[in-house]
Design a protein around this motif. Structure first.
Motif, PDB file in Angstrom:
ATOM      1  N   TRP A   1       6.535  -0.899   3.021  1.00 38.23           N
ATOM      2  CA  TRP A   1       7.389  -1.257   4.154  1.00 38.23           C
ATOM      3  C   TRP A   1       8.837  -0.887   3.901  1.00 38.23           C
ATOM      4  O   TRP A   1       9.590  -0.613   4.842  1.00 38.23           O
ATOM      5  CB  TRP A   1       7.261  -2.753   4.442  1.00 38.23           C
ATOM      6  N   ARG A   2       9.251  -0.845   2.645  1.00 41.21           N
ATOM      7  CA  ARG A   2      10.621  -0.457   2.320  1.00 41.21           C
ATOM      8  C   ARG A   2      10.853   1.016   2.650  1.00 41.21           C
ATOM      9  O   ARG A   2      11.908   1.377   3.188  1.00 41.21           O
ATOM     10  CB  ARG A   2      10.910  -0.719   0.852  1.00 41.21           C
ATOM     11  N   HIS A   3       9.871   1.857   2.335  1.00 43.43           N
ATOM     12  CA  HIS A   3       9.990   3.274   2.689  1.00 43.43           C
ATOM     13  C   HIS A   3      10.048   3.442   4.203  1.00 43.43           C
ATOM     14  O   HIS A   3      10.806   4.267   4.718  1.00 43.43           O
ATOM     15  CB  HIS A   3       8.813   4.058   2.116  1.00 43.43           C
ATOM     16  N   LEU A   4       9.249   2.650   4.914  1.00 49.12           N
ATOM     17  CA  LEU A   4       9.248   2.753   6.374  1.00 49.12           C
ATOM     18  C   LEU A   4      10.599   2.351   6.957  1.00 49.12           C
ATOM     19  O   LEU A   4      11.140   3.035   7.828  1.00 49.12           O
ATOM     20  CB  LEU A   4       8.136   1.866   6.943  1.00 49.12           C
TER      21      LEU A   4
ATOM     22  N   GLY B   1      -3.412   0.485  -1.867  1.00 48.55           N
ATOM     23  CA  GLY B   1      -3.912  -0.074  -0.634  1.00 48.55           C
ATOM     24  C   GLY B   1      -2.955  -1.039   0.041  1.00 48.55           C
ATOM     25  O   GLY B   1      -1.743  -0.814   0.151  1.00 48.55           O
ATOM     26  N   ARG B   2      -3.515  -2.139   0.518  1.00 48.35           N
ATOM     27  CA  ARG B   2      -2.756  -3.123   1.285  1.00 48.35           C
ATOM     28  C   ARG B   2      -1.638  -3.739   0.452  1.00 48.35           C
ATOM     29  O   ARG B   2      -0.548  -4.012   0.958  1.00 48.35           O
ATOM     30  CB  ARG B   2      -3.705  -4.203   1.783  1.00 48.35           C
TER      31      ARG B   2
ATOM     32  N   GLU C   1       4.289  -4.657  -0.627  1.00 51.89           N
ATOM     33  CA  GLU C   1       5.358  -4.789  -1.615  1.00 51.89           C
ATOM     34  C   GLU C   1       6.324  -3.606  -1.624  1.00 51.89           C
ATOM     35  O   GLU C   1       7.515  -3.784  -1.848  1.00 51.89           O
ATOM     36  CB  GLU C   1       4.762  -4.964  -3.020  1.00 51.89           C
ATOM     37  N   ILE C   2       5.840  -2.400  -1.377  1.00 50.91           N
ATOM     38  CA  ILE C   2       6.675  -1.202  -1.488  1.00 50.91           C
ATOM     39  C   ILE C   2       6.678  -0.378  -0.215  1.00 50.91           C
ATOM     40  O   ILE C   2       7.721   0.099   0.223  1.00 50.91           O
ATOM     41  CB  ILE C   2       6.199  -0.322  -2.677  1.00 50.91           C
TER      42      ILE C   2
END
Length: 305
Positions: free
Chosen positions: A35-38, A26-27, A32-33
């Motif tokens: 946003w890095r992929h984005l 979820g949130r 933690e993870i």
């Protein structure tokens, strides 16, 4: 107790999560993870779109960039075929010769200087190292006027290393690359144990035998990194090469491609894009061939004594 657990399972109550389940959901996963992929996807798009645009323009036979707004709308190898008759092959040979000799010379000169600073103790050693560190703060292109005047005067005495000579350009590159590469190799040479030198001296080895037979083999990763960086920097250099080389048969790829794109109205953009694609092939191949040496050099240098 057994009957209690049986009753809880039969009533359909949710079972508590396992104690060793550390998966993010979820949130929390997005914070933690996720946003890095984005960010990674955005950067891939930012880097890939210009490359695809240039590749599409190289296949466009119309010779303009406005017709390449729709990627790969037209496909033709006419621009690549025209490179052979446009002098591109001569420029590529000049660039490969200059960059290869510069890379080899940079590695040998830098390794010799780094070995002297690492193994010998002499007057002015610390001051010389500090001077090399200060020199690398100023780019070589700041002295292009002085370089032009020196080569112009030197050409009257020794024409082989004056203006419009590849040897003169190589000497300029070697002079500018000695400082930063010597300081870079110096730190790596210090990680090689001195006991190896002492053991070789006991066996009767000279300093030259120790340098070429032992040290140079142990520091191969840093030699590869320095050689690759030197090749890439000289391969894409324009300012210094433009000052030294003026004849059409002496030009490198950077100057030749610039001459194609300098005309804002009649520039052969399709031919320019094709040349840019072909010019990128040697650098990509070098990265693929030397990748394992680069990785091993970085990891070895981070854990050595």
């Amino acid at each position: 107790m057994a009957s209690t657990s049986t009753t809880a399972s039969s009533t359909g109550s949710p079972t508590p999560p396992r104690a060793n389940d550390h998966r993010l959901r979820g949130r929390r996963w997005w914070l933690e993870i996720g946003w890095r992929h984005l960010v990674g996807v955005v950067m891939v798009v930012v880097c890939a779109v210009p490359l695809l645009y240039v590749l599409s323009a190289s296949f466009n036979p119309n010779g303009n960039l406005t017709g390449s707004n729709q990627l790969f709308r037209q496909f033709s190898l006419a621009n690549y075929a025209e490179l052979r008759s446009a002098g591109f092959g001569r420029w590529a040979v000049n660039s490969l010769v200059v960059c290869s000799v510069t890379a080899v010379g940079t590695v040998v000169m830098g390794a010799a200087a780094a070995y002297a600073f690492s193994r010998f103790r002499f007057t002015g050693r610390r001051a010389t190292l500090t001077t090399l560190l200060l020199l690398q703060m100023f780019p070589q292109m700041l002295a292009f006027v002085a370089i032009f005047l020196v080569l112009l005067t030197l050409g009257d005495v020794i024409p082989a290393i004056g203006l419009n000579t590849h040897l003169g350009l190589i000497c300029v590159y070697l002079g500018g690359a000695l400082g930063v590469n010597t300081f870079l190799m110096y730190g790596f040479f210090n990680t090689v144990p001195r006991e190896l030198d002492e053991a070789a001296k006991i066996d009767g080895a000279t300093h030259a035998q120790i340098f070429w037979g032992i040290i140079m083999r142990l520091v191969t990763p840093i030699l590869t990194v320095v050689g690759l960086l030197s090749f890439i920097s000289t391969y894409g250099d324009f300012i210094i090469a433009r000052i030294v080389l003026q004849r059409a048969d002496q030009l490198t790829l950077a100057i030749g491609l610039y001459n194609w794109g300098s005309d804002e109205r009649n520039a052969p953009w399709g031919l320019f894009a094709a040349g840019a694609v072909v010019a990128a092939v040697p650098v990509v191949l070098l990265f693929l061939l030397l990748q394992r040496y680069i990785v091993s050099g970085l990891t070895a240098g981070s854990v050595k004594g």
